[in-house]
Design an enzyme around this catalytic site. Sequence first.
Site, PDB file in Angstrom:
ATOM      1  N   ASP A 489      64.511  76.200 102.231  1.00  0.00           N
ATOM      2  CA  ASP A 489      63.000  76.121 101.862  1.00  0.00           C
ATOM      3  C   ASP A 489      62.464  77.129 100.753  1.00  0.00           C
ATOM      4  O   ASP A 489      63.383  77.946 100.495  1.00  0.00           O
ATOM      5  CB  ASP A 489      62.234  76.517 103.099  1.00  0.00           C
ATOM      6  CG  ASP A 489      60.795  76.318 103.067  1.00  0.00           C
ATOM      7  OD1 ASP A 489      60.316  75.384 102.425  1.00  0.00           O
ATOM      8  OD2 ASP A 489      60.155  77.138 103.765  1.00  0.00           O
ATOM      9  N   PHE A 684      40.176  71.769  91.049  1.00  0.00           N
ATOM     10  CA  PHE A 684      41.735  71.323  90.818  1.00  0.00           C
ATOM     11  C   PHE A 684      42.174  70.081  91.845  1.00  0.00           C
ATOM     12  O   PHE A 684      41.658  70.143  92.959  1.00  0.00           O
ATOM     13  CB  PHE A 684      42.460  72.582  91.107  1.00  0.00           C
ATOM     14  CG  PHE A 684      43.916  72.481  91.095  1.00  0.00           C
ATOM     15  CD1 PHE A 684      44.464  72.415  89.741  1.00  0.00           C
ATOM     16  CD2 PHE A 684      44.611  72.085  91.949  1.00  0.00           C
ATOM     17  CE1 PHE A 684      45.987  72.078  89.273  1.00  0.00           C
ATOM     18  CE2 PHE A 684      46.138  71.730  91.944  1.00  0.00           C
ATOM     19  CZ  PHE A 684      46.616  71.821  90.352  1.00  0.00           C
ATOM     20  N   THR A 866      52.881  79.555  84.765  1.00  0.00           N
ATOM     21  CA  THR A 866      51.808  79.521  83.650  1.00  0.00           C
ATOM     22  C   THR A 866      50.892  78.769  83.708  1.00  0.00           C
ATOM     23  O   THR A 866      50.732  77.679  84.445  1.00  0.00           O
ATOM     24  CB  THR A 866      52.905  79.231  82.260  1.00  0.00           C
ATOM     25  OG1 THR A 866      53.122  77.772  82.580  1.00  0.00           O
ATOM     26  CG2 THR A 866      54.149  79.922  82.160  1.00  0.00           C
ATOM     27  N   THR A 945      60.998  71.686  99.224  1.00  0.00           N
ATOM     28  CA  THR A 945      59.847  72.166  99.363  1.00  0.00           C
ATOM     29  C   THR A 945      58.690  71.039  99.186  1.00  0.00           C
ATOM     30  O   THR A 945      58.892  70.199  98.636  1.00  0.00           O
ATOM     31  CB  THR A 945      59.504  73.603  98.376  1.00  0.00           C
ATOM     32  OG1 THR A 945      58.264  73.896  98.231  1.00  0.00           O
ATOM     33  CG2 THR A 945      59.664  72.819  96.868  1.00  0.00           C
ATOM     34  N   VAL A1005      70.787  70.509  86.787  1.00  0.00           N
ATOM     35  CA  VAL A1005      69.831  70.376  87.940  1.00  0.00           C
ATOM     36  C   VAL A1005      69.039  69.111  87.947  1.00  0.00           C
ATOM     37  O   VAL A1005      68.616  68.688  86.689  1.00  0.00           O
ATOM     38  CB  VAL A1005      68.925  71.401  87.606  1.00  0.00           C
ATOM     39  CG1 VAL A1005      68.051  71.680  88.867  1.00  0.00           C
ATOM     40  CG2 VAL A1005      69.465  72.847  87.583  1.00  0.00           C
ATOM     41  N   ILE A1008      63.447  66.126  91.821  1.00  0.00           N
ATOM     42  CA  ILE A1008      63.178  64.974  92.692  1.00  0.00           C
ATOM     43  C   ILE A1008      61.838  65.197  93.546  1.00  0.00           C
ATOM     44  O   ILE A1008      61.719  66.349  93.991  1.00  0.00           O
ATOM     45  CB  ILE A1008      64.047  64.140  93.220  1.00  0.00           C
ATOM     46  CG1 ILE A1008      63.635  62.404  93.566  1.00  0.00           C
ATOM     47  CG2 ILE A1008      64.657  64.724  94.451  1.00  0.00           C
ATOM     48  CD1 ILE A1008      64.896  61.653  94.403  1.00  0.00           C
ATOM     49  N   GLY A1010      58.972  63.991  96.512  1.00  0.00           N
ATOM     50  CA  GLY A1010      58.979  63.161  98.014  1.00  0.00           C
ATOM     51  C   GLY A1010      58.715  61.755  97.816  1.00  0.00           C
ATOM     52  O   GLY A1010      59.317  60.734  98.603  1.00  0.00           O
ATOM     53  N   ARG A1042      57.486  68.355  96.858  1.00  0.00           N
ATOM     54  CA  ARG A1042      56.522  67.462  97.626  1.00  0.00           C
ATOM     55  C   ARG A1042      57.300  66.704  98.993  1.00  0.00           C
ATOM     56  O   ARG A1042      57.083  65.509  98.854  1.00  0.00           O
ATOM     57  CB  ARG A1042      55.744  66.360  96.607  1.00  0.00           C
ATOM     58  CG  ARG A1042      54.810  67.197  95.554  1.00  0.00           C
ATOM     59  CD  ARG A1042      53.621  67.728  96.636  1.00  0.00           C
ATOM     60  NE  ARG A1042      52.630  68.142  95.408  1.00  0.00           N
ATOM     61  CZ  ARG A1042      51.455  68.872  95.926  1.00  0.00           C
ATOM     62  NH1 ARG A1042      51.118  69.174  96.961  1.00  0.00           N
ATOM     63  NH2 ARG A1042      50.818  69.129  94.858  1.00  0.00           N
ATOM     64  N   ASP A1089      62.003  79.105 107.314  1.00  0.00           N
ATOM     65  CA  ASP A1089      61.435  80.217 108.339  1.00  0.00           C
ATOM     66  C   ASP A1089      60.213  79.498 109.007  1.00  0.00           C
ATOM     67  O   ASP A1089      59.458  80.265 109.963  1.00  0.00           O
ATOM     68  CB  ASP A1089      60.882  81.246 107.355  1.00  0.00           C
ATOM     69  CG  ASP A1089      59.510  80.984 106.475  1.00  0.00           C
ATOM     70  OD1 ASP A1089      59.719  79.747 106.049  1.00  0.00           O
ATOM     71  OD2 ASP A1089      58.727  81.584 106.348  1.00  0.00           O
TER      72      ASP A1089
END
Length: 1451
Positions: A489, A684, A866, A945, A1005, A1008, A1010, A1042, A1089
């Site tokens: 996570d 936003f 950024t 995440t 790397v 991707i 969700g 996501r 966690d």
Amino acid sequence: MNGCENGGNSANSSMGVLDQVPVDKAPATVPLPVRTGTTQRRLSFRASAKQWYQNIVDGLIFWRNSLPPSKDGRHLPLNPLRDGPLIDERRGLPYISNSIRTSRYTVYDFFPKQLIFQFTRLANFYFLCVGIPQTIPGISTTGNYTTILPLLFFVLLTIAKEGYDDWRRHRLDKVENAKLATVLRSATGSRISRGWRACINAPSMKSLAVSKGCETGLANQFGLRWHTVEWKDLEVGDVIRLARDEDVPADIVLLHADGEEGLAYIETMALDGETNLKSKQVSTALRGCDTIEGICSCGAEFVVEDPNPDLYRFDGRVTVNGETLPLTLNEVVYRGCTVRNTTTVIGMVINTGEETKIRRNANRHPSAKKPALERMANLIVIALVIYLIALVAGCSGGYAIWQHSYERVAWYLADVPVPYSHIIMGYAIQFNNVIPLALYVSLEIVKICQMLLLNSDIEMYDEVSDTAARCNTNTILENLGQVGYLFSDKTGTLTENVMRFRKMSVAGTAWLHDMDLAHDGNKHAELSKGGGLAALDVDAEHGAASPIDPGPSRVLSPTTSTDCKPGRRSSSQWRSTGRPEHVQPDLTTVDLLKYIQLRPNSAFSRRATQYILAMALCHTCLPEVKDGSIDFQAASPDELALVRAAHDLGFLVVQRNKQAVTLRISVGDGHSNRTYQILDVIEFSSKRKRMSIIVRCPDGRIWLLAKGADSVILPRLRMAGLATQTTKELRESLEFEHQLVRKSEAREPRNSFGGRPSLTIRRSLALARQGSVAAIGSSKRSGLNRSNSFEVGRLVPLSHMQPRPVLNARTVSLDVSRPVSTDRATPVTVPSKYAFLEDPALFDDATIFSRCFRQIDDFATEGLRTLLFAHRFLTEQEYRAWKKLYHDAETSLVDRQDRIEAVGDMLEQSLDLIGASGIEDQLQPGVAETIDRLRRANIKIWMLTGDKRETAINIAHLARICRPGSDIFVLDIAKGDLQGQILTIMEDLQLQAETNTSHVPGQTVIVIDGHTLAALEHPEAATAKSSFYRLVLTIDSVICCRASPAQKALLVRAVGNASSTHSHYHHSLLRRSRLTPSPRGQLTLAIGDGANDLAMLAAADVGVGISGREGLQAARVADYAVAQFRFLARLLLVHGRWNYARTARFVLATFWKEMLFYLPTTLYQGCVGYTGTSLYESWSLTVFNTLFTSLCVIVPGVWEQDLSAETLLAVPELYVFGQRDGGLNVRKYFAWMFGAAAEGVLVWYFCWTLYGGLSPVNDGGLFALGNLVFSVNVVWINLKLLLLDTHYKTDIVIGSFIITVGGWWVWQAFLAGVYAPGVWPYAVKGGFFSSFGPDPAWWIALIGALGLLTCIELAYTSAKRSLIVAGLWKFGRKWLKWSTWKKAFWSTSSTGGNLWTAEGTKGSLEEWDVELWQVMEQDPSIRDTLRKMSRFEHEEGGDLGCDGFEGISRV
């Protein structure tokens, strides 16, 4: 939990992709064959059996019937006056209670599940099959219950331990369910539960009783009051009240929130991992539900979807007074969220317990986890069963031959034939201990002790939180040493979720902000004296600053005190964890403020002040006073970091509401307040990726400020064409640099699996030094040569092609000999270090764009988040025309959000660039170093995440999951064909592999999200899904953003299965990196966690919880718990490898000693006509495993350390020992068994020849000879396992040897005294004292056998070590060359004698044998170097060269 907890599958749940496609297997893509009648009947029978099992077992016993979908969703009236619980139409019973269960078992399914689990262990099943026939009278020669009773005892002991572990989980569940919530109920507390099933499912009524201690409100005219009840007693339809910072106990729909316009701010970190606060708003149909009277008179009726795991969509409606409005995700709050920045929230419960979103995403019925070594142990048991069958068959055949040739003519054996069935069964029972009965019991003892050692490791104790490492599941301790995939996570696991403003770019110049770390007291003292910046406003025409009061007494001052030691550069206190070698700018924002004070009206000062003012205005933070100081409520930690940074720089937000924001500008020793009227805020969103605010300045001008990602701000700049062209050229330059970095990394030494090793070998030096083998040299970090400029970037290979000088490396050419001043007053002399700020190029747009975007790229590769700031000024007419369109969009009932975004985009055009910011999402200490070590240990790291893509990639850079030279591929369903994207990535990787001259693959790397992952789960995407899971097995790291909790668990399971399913494809791809793959699939480890990580932790082979900011749910439920991510390195690399090596050796040693012990009695059968007569006395035989050979396997299994912790941490490559099954494999098992067989044959024939053949046996029976063989076995087994084979010899090891061997001779005396005299083959009474004890021949045979075995063992060990160091241990062509052996052992030249040592150190570090490392550890200088390298502070990547191996040849 009640049996309906699996319910909730409905038509509405089909909107969640995870409910459409099974997660355990991909949809079939091959057409079904034509089914014959037999096949059809077989399938029909299977379907009927499955249905019968579901109806009987799942339905009646476990209550896990899947529920049909409701016809039109859940109909829930808002009626707190109801008399009883609401009824679920799907089951005709009340809705399930709000209690949850994370434990694995319940009272009624514990024993069935555990019995099945225990007897799926092959050894237990084998002993069950042996023990049952043994109870039949007249068959067994060793007693009727000697197998079944110990087996039941051992199994029940293991079950009891498992029950205790699960009972602890139940206690933690009780803590969760006993939390308190405030609910609106009748003052009498009466509720009626109908039916016996309702009594089980309904909440407890005792908590509803009215008492003085539980009342939280007075009864009103409706007879209702606010009660405090436990979470488990909440019901669907209850109205609950939440205060600020309270956790939400169930899924609720909002009725009231006391924020502006019914807004409530919710933190969903524990639910989906996102750090930004979400704003939820009460439906307009529910206004007035802020009082009990309003709630009772509302009369609303809700229709909501059936429970499903989709976190990102909610469908429902509410009807009030005949008016129906939709219910969306904006009006619903899920369990696991926390109320923030809102005083009071009132809501109605719509889902409870296991039907809440967070529990629907959890793995609610986790099965018990098995160690990976058990698979190999089961294969060994199968092999031993085959061996036992062959042994029984051979001995029984021998008896048949003996009977035919001798027994038939022996007069004393006439009329006493023994049936063959009894002979066969007798041998089976006699030799059944070839598979030791106490194997799993001793192993449980070993694992309990290993658990205690892990829990007591002081190196994994966190002093800050007073938390030590904890093992919750000790059955899979060895799995810690075999992990191949790490799923982590982000929030709370890798990061602290604390944002810090770290860098800013203004006019193409970059500045480091480190006021939050430490400050230079001299600088602050100088700033506090005055003589700096006047309070500035913004010129409406050009965006330049015009002074309000140019007097020198009004100066801008930093508001943060400084306390660092004078003379120390503050920039030396921070470096990027993503790029620790990157040189940081020497000038900080403190220097920036000093320059502004010296030159307040210069062009650069105006731009810098404008930037700080933009930070202070463009946000939605609300100031609040805490403990006498101002802090802020923020929906986003990014905004909080910006506002705090503005405060540090002298602009403090002291008041903000919907109408205005007031700034307190620090000037000298005082301050001045300025108020800006807020006209509009365009918020936003994940689609917009920006936010804008329109304010009216104090002089009446209208100012639009925008901040957002560079990808959305860049096209909206006034000079977008120039910016795009400049960016394109810069990207080409950066891509060229990227290729250079990749080539540079490819030339670096690599280990066998393509990663950069912690140590490398310089073989050429092996011939240059006499008496030296190799050396560990640790290259110390050279001092960073700091530039005097504001930023030092990485190497710029195309700098000569730049049209203008780039301010990444400070040169004299950038200084202007005649500074241009725009001050109206007399120019003030500034230090030379600020001379570059007078460069006219700083005001050229192309130069600013080029430098700014390069700095943004540097910020991003350092892991900083950024943002670009831009602005424009509006005329009154322009704003009024736009405001009308915006008002229409805000009041629209159709596509309101889309229209607002479209109208906002109309205004956010032709912007001027202000600058850029770099925000650090603070990592936990040691995260980057830990990930480096785990990667070098051949562990592939995935980050899962719920946060957005840009944030996830930035954190990946910061944590070194991504390196500056990494190839990052993005899979996005929005781009179109997924299969095409995957094939393109595969082709790119194949092309790179073919064109890579170094034959070492670069780091790759994949990113991707969700939505893309959900698209892969559709049946139509079966081909793409299969290609994806084949592809990711060859990728170094994957970032999934996501992702919902269920998707995290899906990925963990799928990768674990795919690593086994596609092993052949995977192995062919790994050949290019020379990796020797494990014959089984790679084990998975998940670490998190929060409650949103529970499903992932349960799905992984190993689950590790962190005691983090999101609570202790993960730490309570996970297999292991640590306080910080950095402890994972020691948990895996040290304890994982130790426990794997210990357990593997325990298994081998256990089977070895049984093979050695029972082989002599097998050979003895030829001397007694294969009648089954035992060579050993029965009492000694009974206690052989318990008293005399238990400590020799248990003690090394607990305390053995084949390599020190410092070595394992300094050289993470050694971790592949467990990944490649180096401790227990078929080759090693047969090597140990061959050794046992050879030693067993030697022991028997040596004792038989030297004592039974050359000298007479004094006792006239079997006891003297059998006792001699027994004694040799006992002493030799303990001598070999405790002294000769154990590397880490402690007092416990030596003491165990003395106790066991001394105890054997005490046992001899005990037997001689307690046995009754009699005439039988075993003359035990007084034998040790009167018959064979005084016989020198017996002792000579004993000492001779032990001496012979010891000499053979020492000779083998010495030869093996020499061959290992010589590089000749593995058989090859070089064995056939005389020159190899001559150079290795007989060369007399000055360098030839050391050539063998160079041969031994060839290859990659992980390929070096353990014995070689053990030799090197004996050298003090090497130990000291390894100790330094094992610390996080030590520079990574030191060299293991010959110059550092001082004295290895002497060792």
